[in-house]
Design a protein around this motif. Structure first.
Motif, mmCIF file in Angstrom:
data_model
loop_
_atom_site.group_PDB
_atom_site.id
_atom_site.type_symbol
_atom_site.label_atom_id
_atom_site.label_comp_id
_atom_site.label_asym_id
_atom_site.label_seq_id
_atom_site.Cartn_x
_atom_site.Cartn_y
_atom_site.Cartn_z
ATOM 1 N N UNK A 175 -3.431 7.886 -2.123
ATOM 2 C CA UNK A 175 -2.371 7.550 -3.075
ATOM 3 C C UNK A 175 -1.152 6.997 -2.343
ATOM 4 N N UNK A 176 -0.788 7.640 -1.230
ATOM 5 C CA UNK A 176 0.379 7.203 -0.454
ATOM 6 C C UNK A 176 0.162 5.822 0.157
ATOM 7 N N UNK A 177 -1.100 5.432 0.366
ATOM 8 C CA UNK A 177 -1.403 4.153 1.010
ATOM 9 C C UNK A 177 -1.283 2.969 0.056
ATOM 10 N N UNK A 178 -1.126 3.208 -1.245
ATOM 11 C CA UNK A 178 -0.984 2.114 -2.200
ATOM 12 C C UNK A 178 0.371 1.439 -1.981
ATOM 13 N N UNK B 78 -17.510 1.131 -10.691
ATOM 14 C CA UNK B 78 -16.641 0.198 -9.990
ATOM 15 C C UNK B 78 -16.304 0.775 -8.623
ATOM 16 N N UNK B 79 -16.757 0.095 -7.567
ATOM 17 C CA UNK B 79 -16.610 0.586 -6.202
ATOM 18 C C UNK B 79 -15.465 -0.157 -5.515
ATOM 19 N N UNK B 80 -14.583 0.593 -4.850
ATOM 20 C CA UNK B 80 -13.472 -0.037 -4.146
ATOM 21 C C UNK B 80 -12.907 0.918 -3.106
ATOM 22 N N UNK B 81 -12.266 0.338 -2.055
ATOM 23 C CA UNK B 81 -11.514 1.171 -1.112
ATOM 24 C C UNK B 81 -10.058 1.277 -1.539
ATOM 25 N N UNK B 82 -9.687 0.564 -2.616
ATOM 26 C CA UNK B 82 -8.292 0.469 -3.066
ATOM 27 C C UNK B 82 -8.085 1.360 -4.285
ATOM 28 N N UNK C 81 2.004 -9.584 -2.920
ATOM 29 C CA UNK C 81 3.448 -9.444 -3.080
ATOM 30 C C UNK C 81 3.877 -7.985 -2.966
ATOM 31 N N UNK C 82 2.988 -7.048 -3.315
ATOM 32 C CA UNK C 82 3.309 -5.634 -3.162
ATOM 33 C C UNK C 82 3.533 -5.264 -1.709
ATOM 34 N N UNK C 83 2.657 -5.737 -0.820
ATOM 35 C CA UNK C 83 2.816 -5.503 0.613
ATOM 36 C C UNK C 83 4.095 -6.168 1.119
ATOM 37 N N UNK C 84 4.330 -7.409 0.678
ATOM 38 C CA UNK C 84 5.513 -8.135 1.130
ATOM 39 C C UNK C 84 6.795 -7.419 0.712
ATOM 40 N N UNK C 85 6.859 -6.976 -0.549
ATOM 41 C CA UNK C 85 8.063 -6.324 -1.056
ATOM 42 C C UNK C 85 8.306 -4.981 -0.384
ATOM 43 N N UNK D 146 -5.822 2.971 3.708
ATOM 44 C CA UNK D 146 -5.141 3.877 4.634
ATOM 45 C C UNK D 146 -4.972 3.228 6.007
ATOM 46 N N UNK D 147 -5.982 2.466 6.440
ATOM 47 C CA UNK D 147 -5.868 1.755 7.719
ATOM 48 C C UNK D 147 -4.797 0.667 7.598
ATOM 49 N N UNK D 148 -4.749 -0.004 6.444
ATOM 50 C CA UNK D 148 -3.719 -1.011 6.206
ATOM 51 C C UNK D 148 -2.332 -0.404 6.365
ATOM 52 N N UNK D 149 -2.120 0.762 5.772
ATOM 53 C CA UNK D 149 -0.809 1.400 5.872
ATOM 54 C C UNK D 149 -0.482 1.733 7.331
ATOM 55 N N UNK D 150 -1.450 2.246 8.081
ATOM 56 C CA UNK D 150 -1.187 2.601 9.476
ATOM 57 C C UNK D 150 -0.840 1.357 10.304
ATOM 58 N N UNK D 151 -1.550 0.239 10.056
ATOM 59 C CA UNK D 151 -1.280 -0.995 10.792
ATOM 60 C C UNK D 151 0.117 -1.520 10.456
ATOM 61 N N UNK D 152 0.465 -1.513 9.174
ATOM 62 C CA UNK D 152 1.785 -1.996 8.770
ATOM 63 C C UNK D 152 2.888 -1.068 9.269
ATOM 64 N N UNK D 153 2.626 0.240 9.247
ATOM 65 C CA UNK D 153 3.596 1.188 9.818
ATOM 66 C C UNK D 153 3.803 0.910 11.302
ATOM 67 N N UNK D 154 2.710 0.629 11.992
ATOM 68 C CA UNK D 154 2.780 0.344 13.424
ATOM 69 C C UNK D 154 3.623 -0.902 13.695
ATOM 70 N N UNK D 155 3.376 -1.970 12.936
ATOM 71 C CA UNK D 155 4.153 -3.196 13.121
ATOM 72 C C UNK D 155 5.633 -2.954 12.829
#
Length: 549
Positions: free
Chosen positions: A540-543, A495-499, A222-226, A195-204
């Motif tokens: 979910x939206x942050x994926x 299985x532990x993850x923030x993703x 590649x998902x982030x890039x696309x 979720x923080x990743x999405x906010x940072x990328x939205x900001x940029x």
């Protein structure tokens, strides 16, 4: 490309080659004949695995190459000026003023001894005529713009007093402080929650649109890039594999390596589709319900800060994991994931509640631990970072033999056979046994960590963020390995993850934590199909998922 089109580019690299010189005078080429262009106001992504040359190219553009690096050919033209031919003094005049830079590691990018406000104001001190009060006012304005709260307090804080996401926002504020034309962002969200990743990328993206900035985005995903870039350049071992529009790259990759990146990132499949494809595989629909191997009831854990405040890390957490299945535990930093892992593995004592393995209670202190040795063998940990979890002074053979010796399993010959079996199980060549971890790749190190956890033949593995630090293709290999091992050995996973994207792929059931509370839990497909809380919908939206996928 026509001259008119070239005039629209703010950055163009032509035939760039670069080498690093070792202490013995040998040269190692890390970038070989690379060329690409970035349009003014556009977003271009450099994509590739570790060692592909992405970060080296980012440092080439920003003039921050290491002393032993040397550009051997080509040109780097920024707004008509060849950066390979300018002096260090001229570069200092550009960097921070017309070229902003957001480094990968926020904590390494900030001086731990200085308040972050003073650091964010440094480009203003160097490149503008603003006085001290005006610089402070400008930085506070930027801090508010990048989404920081209590900006006066943040200004006077040191890096260790802020979260990773807050430090990354400080670096972005510093990068845009003097109003640059180009921002180079080198893996700006790799270590951040989804979720923080999405906010940072939205900001940029917002800054690029509102300020007319051009953005060079470096990422291994590649998902982030696309999702974020109009054009993508795919790199491998210092060379351009292919380049083009993001949609074309994803839908019709021309290079086998690019196709591998697309397949590894699952851009073409939604998290729900991944969860539904797994459903029914581990437990057939007509099978009887398997027994619960791990059961936790009413776990509570509170910590006391240095100021005397109480922090509730776990609040009435209960869970049950069936034999041969995977429970995914997901949440942001501070959600209680790490504390839960420590309690479930017997490394931390809960204030209340119990953990049972096969109905036998896990003891959380030294008393009685010797008598419970067989119970502790049944549950092993795979840590997030193999760099820190494996002793660099031991060979792989010693690392794998240690748990066998500790649990007194077999004689010398039997242990040697077990080590060979573990290497084979985890897809490692036998020659690896005599090597040190520094001689291995990141993926090989994580395979060694998995092999070590498997050594005493456990029934349960707790995998704590086991792929978050890996490139997407290596991540795919490790996830496939864990899946194969579960099928072959009948292992039970937590299985532990923030993703949530990774969680949806590997889990039968999901437990979502927020601030120590279980906000939702249940079958993975059902949770993704109909999330009941705003927090899970946000996860979910942050994926990362491009609009055309």
């Amino acid at each position: 490309m026509s001259s008119a089109e070239r005039r629209e580019e703010i950055l163009r690299l032509e035939g760039v080659s670069l080498e690093y010189r070792t202490g013995r005078g040998r040269a190692h080429t890390v970038v070989d004949d690379v060329g690409f262009g970035l349009e003014r106001g556009g977003v271009l992504a450099l994509v590739g695995e570790s060692g592909s040359g992405k970060s080296t190219l980012a440092r080439t553009v920003t003039g921050t190459l290491a002393a032993h690096a040397r550009i051997t050919a080509g040109s780097v033209v920024f707004d008509g000026e060849d950066l390979t031919r300018i002096s260090s003094r001229r570069y200092r005049a550009l960097r921070g003023n017309r070229i902003g830079y957001v480094p990968q590691d926020a904590l390494l990018g900030l001086n731990p001894l200085l308040p972050v406000g003073r650091q964010a104001a440094e480009p203003l001190r160097v490149h503008t005529g603003l006085d001290k009060d005006e610089r402070r006012a400008r930085v506070l304005e930027l801090f508010d713009r990048v989404g920081l709260r209590r900006v006066e307090s943040v200004y006077d804080s040191h890096p260790h007093e802020l979260s990773g996401g807050m430090c990354q926002r400080v670096l972005i504020a510093a990068a845009i402080a003097a109003g640059p034309d180009l921002v180079v962002a080198d893996e700006p969200t790799t270590a951040l929650d989804a979720t923080v990743q999405r906010r940072i990328l939205d900001l940029l993206a917002d800054l690029a649109r509102e300020e007319g900035l051009s953005l060079l985005l470096v990422t291994h995903d590649l998902g982030v890039a696309a999702e974020r870039a109009g054009r993508v350049v795919v790199l491998r071992e210092g060379r351009v594999v292919e380049a083009g529009d993001a949609e074309r790259i994803v839908r019709r990759p021309r290079a086998e390596y690019t196709a591998q990146l697309v397949a590894s990132s699952h851009i073409d499949r939604s998290p729900l589709a991944l969860a539904e494809s797994r459903r029914g595989r581990t437990i057939p629909a007509d099978a009887a319900a398997p027994e619960a191997v791990v059961v936790a009831e009413g776990l509570e854990k509170t910590f006391r800060s240095r100021t005397g405040d109480e922090v509730r890390a776990l609040r009435d957490v209960s869970l049950s994991v069936a034999r041969g299945t995977t429970l995914g535990i997901v949440g942001e930093s501070g959600s209680g994931k790490t504390t839960l892992v420590r309690v479930l593995s017997g490394l931390a004592r809960p204030d209340a509640g119990t953990v049972r393995i096969h109905g036998e209670e896990l003891i959380h202190d030294r008393e009685g631990a010797t008598d419970r040795r067989a119970l502790y063998r049944k549950l092993q940990l795979v840590y997030q970072n193999p760099y820190s979890s494996l002793d660099p002074r031991q060979t792989v053979r010693s690392l794998l033999e240690e748990p066998l010796t500790g649990y007194r399993l077999g004689g010398r010959g039997e242990r040697a056979r077990r080590i060979a079996e573990l290497l084979d199980l985890t897809g490692l060549p036998s020659a690896v046994a005599g090597r040190y971890t520094a001689e291995l790749s990141g993926g090989q190190r994580q395979r060694v960590a998995i092999a070590r956890a498997l050594a005493p033949r456990p029934e349960v593995l707790i995998c704590d963020e086991p792929v978050s630090a890996l490139d997407v293709t290596v991540q795919r290999q490790v996830l496939d390995l864990l899946d194969d091992l579960q099928r072959e050995l009948g292992l039970t996973y937590l299985f532990v993850s923030h993703d949530l994207g990774v969680i949806s792929e590997v889990s039968d059931d999901v437990l979502v934590l927020q601030h120590g509370d279980v906000v939702e839990s249940g079958p993975a497909a059902a949770l993704l199909r109909e999330p009941r809380t705003a927090y899970v919908r946000e996860l979910i939206a942050a994926i990362p998922r491009p609009a055309f996928a």
